[in-house]
Scaffold this motif. Structure first.
Motif, PDB file in Angstrom:
ATOM      1  N   SER A 151     -51.209  -8.265  36.792  1.00  0.00           N
ATOM      2  CA  SER A 151     -51.802  -8.309  35.449  1.00  0.00           C
ATOM      3  C   SER A 151     -51.935  -6.915  34.865  1.00  0.00           C
ATOM      4  N   VAL A 152     -52.387  -5.967  35.682  1.00  0.00           N
ATOM      5  CA  VAL A 152     -52.565  -4.598  35.211  1.00  0.00           C
ATOM      6  C   VAL A 152     -51.200  -3.978  34.897  1.00  0.00           C
ATOM      7  N   ASN A 153     -50.199  -4.204  35.767  1.00  0.00           N
ATOM      8  CA  ASN A 153     -48.857  -3.676  35.505  1.00  0.00           C
ATOM      9  C   ASN A 153     -48.267  -4.280  34.238  1.00  0.00           C
ATOM     10  N   GLU A 154     -48.484  -5.580  34.043  1.00  0.00           N
ATOM     11  CA  GLU A 154     -47.982  -6.253  32.843  1.00  0.00           C
ATOM     12  C   GLU A 154     -48.616  -5.648  31.597  1.00  0.00           C
ATOM     13  N   THR A 155     -49.911  -5.430  31.637  1.00  0.00           N
ATOM     14  CA  THR A 155     -50.614  -4.837  30.503  1.00  0.00           C
ATOM     15  C   THR A 155     -50.121  -3.419  30.239  1.00  0.00           C
ATOM     16  N   THR A 156     -49.936  -2.644  31.306  1.00  0.00           N
ATOM     17  CA  THR A 156     -49.448  -1.268  31.171  1.00  0.00           C
ATOM     18  C   THR A 156     -48.052  -1.250  30.557  1.00  0.00           C
ATOM     19  N   ASN A 157     -47.180  -2.177  31.015  1.00  0.00           N
ATOM     20  CA  ASN A 157     -45.824  -2.241  30.465  1.00  0.00           C
ATOM     21  C   ASN A 157     -45.839  -2.616  28.986  1.00  0.00           C
ATOM     22  N   GLN A 158     -46.759  -3.529  28.596  1.00  0.00           N
ATOM     23  CA  GLN A 158     -46.853  -3.915  27.185  1.00  0.00           C
ATOM     24  C   GLN A 158     -47.315  -2.736  26.337  1.00  0.00           C
ATOM     25  N   VAL A 159     -48.271  -1.980  26.837  1.00  0.00           N
ATOM     26  CA  VAL A 159     -48.760  -0.814  26.094  1.00  0.00           C
ATOM     27  C   VAL A 159     -47.661   0.222  25.964  1.00  0.00           C
ATOM     28  N   THR A 160     -46.910   0.454  27.042  1.00  0.00           N
ATOM     29  CA  THR A 160     -45.811   1.418  27.018  1.00  0.00           C
ATOM     30  C   THR A 160     -44.729   0.976  26.034  1.00  0.00           C
ATOM     31  N   ALA A 161     -44.377  -0.315  26.057  1.00  0.00           N
ATOM     32  CA  ALA A 161     -43.351  -0.826  25.148  1.00  0.00           C
ATOM     33  C   ALA A 161     -43.802  -0.687  23.694  1.00  0.00           C
TER      34      ALA A 161
END
Length: 137
Positions: free
Chosen positions: A116-126
């Motif tokens: 969940s944290v990695n998914e959120t981080t990837n969304q913020v980066t994108a």
């Protein structure tokens, strides 16, 4: 005053409830946990309820509140170790535990938090990359 320990593991907080949960203790846990999330900037909270034989409507509501408060503070919450009898009782009471993510055990719960944290981080980066690309035009 009785308190439930809150342990910090990297970016996550771990709560293992080893005693019978009564209303006052649940309220104290809610306050302590939200304060710890704010103090530590934790990204996730894992609550182990495997020792609980009973989760009544009040405790269920407090768990839901904790999940919602954690989300407001930018932390994901996963509840693990729910006994089958507890799950049956919650369904029979009509409690859906909205907003609470569950996993069978601590290992699976930690994996769920990490993803969940990695998914959120990837969304913020994108989103940031997209904003940067739009700014170059």
């Amino acid at each position: 005053m009785e308190r439930i320990p809150i342990l910090k593991m990297g970016n996550f907080l771990l709560v293992t409830i080893q005693v019978d949960m009564h209303d006052r203790l649940a309220m104290t846990l809610q306050d302590d946990l939200t304060n710890r999330i704010a103090e530590t900037l934790a990204q996730g909270v894992l609550i182990d309820i495997s020792a609980l034989e009973i989760v009544d409507s009040f405790i269920g509501r407090i768990l839901g509140n904790i999940a919602r408060m954690s989300q407001v503070l930018d932390a994901q919450t996963v509840v693990v170790g729910m006994q089958p009898a507890v799950a049956i009782t919650l369904v029979e009471l009509g409690l859906s535990l909205t907003g609470i993510r569950t996993a069978l055990n601590v290992e699976k719960g930690m994996a769920l938090l990490r993803s969940s944290v990695n998914e959120t981080t990837n969304q913020v980066t994108a989103t940031k990359c997209s904003a940067d690309d739009n700014g170059e035009d």
